[in-house]
Structure formats: structure tokens, C-alpha cells
Write a protein that holds these residues in place. Structure first.
Motif, PDB file in Angstrom:
ATOM      1  N   LEU A  93       0.834  -1.209   0.000  1.00  0.00           N
ATOM      2  CA  LEU A  93       0.000   0.000   0.000  1.00  0.00           C
ATOM      3  C   LEU A  93       0.868   1.259   0.000  1.00  0.00           C
ATOM      4  CD1 LEU A  93      -2.795  -1.084   2.514  1.00  0.00           C
ATOM      5  CD2 LEU A  93      -3.115  -0.628   0.083  1.00  0.00           C
ATOM      6  N   VAL A  94       2.001   1.204   0.711  1.00  0.00           N
ATOM      7  CA  VAL A  94       2.960   2.323   0.697  1.00  0.00           C
ATOM      8  C   VAL A  94       3.534   2.489  -0.712  1.00  0.00           C
ATOM      9  CG1 VAL A  94       5.204   3.142   1.573  1.00  0.00           C
ATOM     10  CG2 VAL A  94       3.555   2.113   3.143  1.00  0.00           C
ATOM     11  N   SER A  95       3.894   1.374  -1.353  1.00  0.00           N
ATOM     12  CA  SER A  95       4.434   1.413  -2.726  1.00  0.00           C
ATOM     13  C   SER A  95       3.416   1.999  -3.699  1.00  0.00           C
ATOM     14  CB  SER A  95       4.832   0.001  -3.183  1.00  0.00           C
ATOM     15  OG  SER A  95       5.792  -0.556  -2.324  1.00  0.00           O
ATOM     16  N   MET A  96       2.146   1.649  -3.508  1.00  0.00           N
ATOM     17  CA  MET A  96       1.086   2.173  -4.374  1.00  0.00           C
ATOM     18  C   MET A  96       0.920   3.682  -4.187  1.00  0.00           C
ATOM     19  SD  MET A  96      -1.700  -0.911  -4.011  1.00  0.00           S
ATOM     20  CE  MET A  96      -2.819  -0.508  -5.336  1.00  0.00           C
ATOM     21  N   ALA A  97       1.043   4.146  -2.940  1.00  0.00           N
ATOM     22  CA  ALA A  97       0.957   5.589  -2.674  1.00  0.00           C
ATOM     23  C   ALA A  97       2.137   6.319  -3.307  1.00  0.00           C
ATOM     24  CB  ALA A  97       0.925   5.833  -1.161  1.00  0.00           C
ATOM     25  N   PHE A  98       3.335   5.715  -3.223  1.00  0.00           N
ATOM     26  CA  PHE A  98       4.538   6.299  -3.834  1.00  0.00           C
ATOM     27  C   PHE A  98       4.375   6.381  -5.353  1.00  0.00           C
ATOM     28  CE2 PHE A  98       8.862   5.525  -5.674  1.00  0.00           C
ATOM     29  CZ  PHE A  98       9.408   6.762  -5.337  1.00  0.00           C
ATOM     30  N   ASP A  99       3.809   5.314  -5.930  1.00  0.00           N
ATOM     31  CA  ASP A  99       3.568   5.279  -7.375  1.00  0.00           C
ATOM     32  C   ASP A  99       2.637   6.413  -7.805  1.00  0.00           C
ATOM     33  OD1 ASP A  99       3.284   3.894 -10.096  1.00  0.00           O
ATOM     34  OD2 ASP A  99       1.216   3.871  -9.369  1.00  0.00           O
ATOM     35  N   ARG A 100       1.545   6.614  -7.068  1.00  0.00           N
ATOM     36  CA  ARG A 100       0.593   7.686  -7.408  1.00  0.00           C
ATOM     37  C   ARG A 100       1.225   9.066  -7.213  1.00  0.00           C
ATOM     38  NH1 ARG A 100      -1.873   6.918 -11.105  1.00  0.00           N
ATOM     39  NH2 ARG A 100      -0.169   5.464 -11.301  1.00  0.00           N
ATOM     40  N   TYR A 101       2.076   9.194  -6.183  1.00  0.00           N
ATOM     41  CA  TYR A 101       2.761  10.468  -5.920  1.00  0.00           C
ATOM     42  C   TYR A 101       3.662  10.837  -7.106  1.00  0.00           C
ATOM     43  CZ  TYR A 101       5.867  13.913  -3.800  1.00  0.00           C
ATOM     44  OH  TYR A 101       6.599  15.064  -3.549  1.00  0.00           O
ATOM     45  N   VAL A 102       4.459   9.874  -7.559  1.00  0.00           N
ATOM     46  CA  VAL A 102       5.369  10.114  -8.691  1.00  0.00           C
ATOM     47  C   VAL A 102       4.569  10.423  -9.959  1.00  0.00           C
ATOM     48  CG1 VAL A 102       7.163   9.097 -10.165  1.00  0.00           C
ATOM     49  CG2 VAL A 102       7.200   8.670  -7.701  1.00  0.00           C
ATOM     50  N   ALA A 103       3.476   9.666 -10.191  1.00  0.00           N
ATOM     51  CA  ALA A 103       2.656   9.849 -11.398  1.00  0.00           C
ATOM     52  C   ALA A 103       2.056  11.249 -11.465  1.00  0.00           C
ATOM     53  CB  ALA A 103       1.550   8.804 -11.441  1.00  0.00           C
ATOM     54  N   ILE A 104       1.688  11.815 -10.324  1.00  0.00           N
ATOM     55  CA  ILE A 104       1.003  13.117 -10.304  1.00  0.00           C
ATOM     56  C   ILE A 104       1.972  14.282 -10.112  1.00  0.00           C
ATOM     57  CG2 ILE A 104      -0.653  14.509  -8.953  1.00  0.00           C
ATOM     58  CD1 ILE A 104      -2.150  11.721  -8.591  1.00  0.00           C
ATOM     59  N   VAL A 105       2.982  14.104  -9.262  1.00  0.00           N
ATOM     60  CA  VAL A 105       3.912  15.206  -8.946  1.00  0.00           C
ATOM     61  C   VAL A 105       5.045  15.285  -9.964  1.00  0.00           C
ATOM     62  CG1 VAL A 105       5.449  16.171  -7.173  1.00  0.00           C
ATOM     63  CG2 VAL A 105       3.312  15.065  -6.504  1.00  0.00           C
ATOM     64  N   LYS A 106       5.519  14.138 -10.475  1.00  0.00           N
ATOM     65  CA  LYS A 106       6.630  14.120 -11.446  1.00  0.00           C
ATOM     66  C   LYS A 106       6.231  13.301 -12.681  1.00  0.00           C
ATOM     67  CE  LYS A 106      10.228  14.584  -7.909  1.00  0.00           C
ATOM     68  NZ  LYS A 106      10.729  15.896  -8.300  1.00  0.00           N
ATOM     69  N   PRO A 107       5.185  13.720 -13.395  1.00  0.00           N
ATOM     70  CA  PRO A 107       4.683  12.905 -14.519  1.00  0.00           C
ATOM     71  C   PRO A 107       5.693  12.695 -15.647  1.00  0.00           C
ATOM     72  CG  PRO A 107       3.675  15.086 -14.512  1.00  0.00           C
ATOM     73  CD  PRO A 107       4.420  14.963 -13.230  1.00  0.00           C
ATOM     74  N   LEU A 108       6.577  13.685 -15.891  1.00  0.00           N
ATOM     75  CA  LEU A 108       7.546  13.568 -16.988  1.00  0.00           C
ATOM     76  C   LEU A 108       8.647  12.537 -16.682  1.00  0.00           C
ATOM     77  CD1 LEU A 108       7.917  17.351 -17.946  1.00  0.00           C
ATOM     78  CD2 LEU A 108       6.512  15.605 -19.073  1.00  0.00           C
ATOM     79  N   HIS A 109       8.885  12.304 -15.394  1.00  0.00           N
ATOM     80  CA  HIS A 109       9.935  11.347 -14.989  1.00  0.00           C
ATOM     81  C   HIS A 109       9.347  10.014 -14.517  1.00  0.00           C
ATOM     82  CE1 HIS A 109      11.695  15.424 -14.334  1.00  0.00           C
ATOM     83  NE2 HIS A 109      12.697  14.867 -15.000  1.00  0.00           N
ATOM     84  N   TYR A 110       8.026   9.876 -14.655  1.00  0.00           N
ATOM     85  CA  TYR A 110       7.333   8.709 -14.092  1.00  0.00           C
ATOM     86  C   TYR A 110       7.894   7.380 -14.595  1.00  0.00           C
ATOM     87  CZ  TYR A 110       3.616   5.393 -13.005  1.00  0.00           C
ATOM     88  OH  TYR A 110       2.914   4.299 -12.554  1.00  0.00           O
TER      89      TYR A 110
END
Length: 309
Positions: free
Chosen positions: A113-130
Motif C-alpha cells: 500500500l505504501v508502494s502504491m501511494a509512492f507510485d501515485r505520488y510520482v505519477a502526479i507530482v513528477k509525470p515527466l519522470h514517471y
């Protein structure tokens, strides 16, 4: 260890004393378990047999469904057996095995669940580097770390319990072998053990829960810069995650932060994360996820057609 113990088996007192209630809940929990098996198998097959497995979010969801299947299978089948049995006994060794396995799988699920939250954070905050940040190698590393943390949490808990003396009585006021109901049967002062238990389970659960909530607050804050359609899609995904996190963590916090001696509704509350949450997870992730629904609509008719050929 053996010379400290007069107990070779434990007897569960179960959820209810009434035989009529137990029969009613046998059928209720049986339906819940079948729903858990069916829902999570559908998610596993839909993701692994489609292009979704290539996306980190669904890769983690696949592992979460697997954990739900394994975790409930360590608890619910025995609960069902005991609801239909006259004597709800479990051997000392089997009890310790259930304690270790349940905490291992729950620990892995928490960090997925922590990994999933990290994944969503990267997808939304750093979409170009996702795609660079959330590559398959890093996803596998996060899964490996989840298993590592889960193992160390459960082995530490098991080693503490194995070194405790159980002199009798041997009746566990619960339907599974968990650390708190077992501590109530220990025939020595458990104040230090209570502190260790709260530090190992309670504080970890609280810290992870707060970290997850903060990550979702940051995600929601960063959504201000996104388009209306992008915001709607991200909010739909994140709201599903938040629902799963709340369903799992709030009952865990209630149980593991309070010391073992306190009078509370542990066994009733634990039904939420052993049965209810794993049953609702597939519904939350499929009904609220358009991409999953579209993939299922395309894939399942093909599977059904190929099976009837």
C-alpha cells in the motif's frame, strides 16, 4: 522454551457464545470468503492476462490481491472450521505458525500500500519522470523490500512470543492466534512485552498510516495544476486507495496501539481487516476504475468464448 510451557494447545473462545449465531455467521463468512476468492482471482487474471500488468499501479494491485488471498486463507478457513466445530482447539505449533504467517502477510500488504501511494505520488507530482522512476526494476525492489520488512516484523514478534511462559489457562478470547490475546495468557509480568508489542506493531501502523495520509494530501495539493479531466482521473484512483487504506489501517491502529490488558472489542474489530477489507478491495478497485472495467469487458468475453470452443 519447552520447560517454560505447560500448554501444548490453545482453545479459541470464538466470536460468539451462541450456537445459533455461530451457524448464521458460518454461512455469512463462507459467502465473504467465496467473494474474496472470486474478486481477487478476477483482478489477478484481468491484470496478468492483459496489458495492465505493464503499468506499475496495476503491477502493485496484482500483488495486493495476491496478499489478500493469502492473508485471508491463513485466517478464514480455520474460522469457518471452528464455527462449525464443538471444540475450537489449535496446537501450540500451529498457533505460532498462524501468528507468524498472518503478521508476515499483513506486513507485506501494508508496504505494498505504501508502494502504491509512492507510485501515485510520482505519477502526479513528477509525470515527466514517471516511467524512469517507476521502472520494473524499482517496482520489483519495492516488492522485495515489502517482503523483507514484513519478515523482520513477524519474526521479531514470533521470537518474543516463543520466549513467553504459558502455564494455563489455555483459552484464547479470539478466533485467531494474535499477539494481544496470547499475551493475556502469559504467566509473568508483561509490561515490557506490551511496550515492545506496541512499538513493533502499534507505532509502525500509526507511522505508516500518517505517512500515507501525508502523501495523499501532497498529491491532492499538486492536483491543482492539472486539467479538469486529469484531476478527475487522479481523484478517482486516489480515492480508491484512500478507502482501502482507511478500511485496513483504522481497525489495526485501534487494536495494536492499546495494551493487551485493556478491555476492548479486539476480536469484533479485527473482522474488518481479516474479512471485510479483503472482500471490499476488489469491488473498490474495479467499480471505481474505468480502465479495469474496460479491460474486463474486452477480456472476459474472449476467455469465455475460447473456453466454449
Amino acid at each position: 522454551m519447552e520447560n517454560q510451557n505447560n500448554v501444548t494447545e490453545f482453545v479459541f473462545m470464538g466470536l460468539w457464545g451462541s450456537k445459533q449465531m455461530e451457524l448464521l455467521f458460518f454461512f455469512l463468512f463462507l459467502l465473504c470468503y467465496l467473494a474474496i476468492l472470486m474478486g481477487n482471482f478476477i483482478i489477478l487474471l484481468t491484470i496478468t492476462c492483459s496489458h495492465l500488468i505493464e503499468q506499475p499501479m496495476y503491477y502493485f494491485l496484482c500483488h495486493l490481491s495476491l496478499m489478500d488471498l493469502c492473508y485471508t486463507s491463513t485466517v478464514v478457513p480455520r474460522l469457518l472450521r471452528d464455527l462449525g466445530a464443538a471444540r475450537k482447539n489449535i496446537s501450540y505449533n500451529n498457533c505460532m505458525t498462524q501468528l507468524f504467517t498472518a503478521h508476515l502477510l499483513a506486513g507485506v500488504e501494508i508496504f505494498i500500500l505504501v508502494s502504491m501511494a509512492f507510485d501515485r505520488y510520482v505519477a502526479i507530482v513528477k509525470p515527466l519522470h514517471y516511467l524512469v522512476i517507476m521502472n520494473r526494476q524499482r517496482c520489483n525492489l519495492l516488492i522485495f523490500m515489502a517482503w523483507g520488512v514484513g519478515f523482520w516484523h513477524s519474526i521479531a514478534l514470533l521470537l518474543v512470543v516463543l520466549n513467553l511462559p504459558f502455564c494455563g489457562p489455555n483459552q484464547i478470547d479470539h478466533y485467531l492466534c494474535d499477539v494481544k490475546p496470547l499475551l493475556k495468557l502469559v504467566c509473568k509480568d508483561i509490561r515490557i512485552v506490551n511496550i515492545l508489542m506496541i512499538a513493533n506493531s502499534g507505532m509502525v501502523v500509526v507511522a505508516v498510516f500518517l505517512a500515507l495520509i501525508i502523501s495523499y494530501i501532497l498529491i491532492l495539493y499538486n492536483l491543482r495544476t492539472h486539467s479538469s479531466a486529469g484531476r478527475h482521473k487522479a481523484l478517482s484512483t486516489c480515492s480508491s486507495h484512500i478507502m482501502v487504506v482507511v478500511l485496513f489501517f483504522v481497525p489495526c491502529i485501534y487494536i495494536y496501539v492499546l495494551p493487551a490488558g485493556s478491555e476492548n472489542k479486539d476480536k469484533e474489530i479485527s473482522v474488518f481487516y481479516t474479512v471485510i477489507a479483503p472482500m471490499l478491495n476488489p469491488l473498490i478497485y474495479t467499480l471505481r476504475n474505468m480502465e479495469m472495467k474496460i479491460t474486463m469487458q474486452k477480456m472476459w468475453p474472449k476467455i469465455a468464448h475460447s473456453n466454449f470452443k
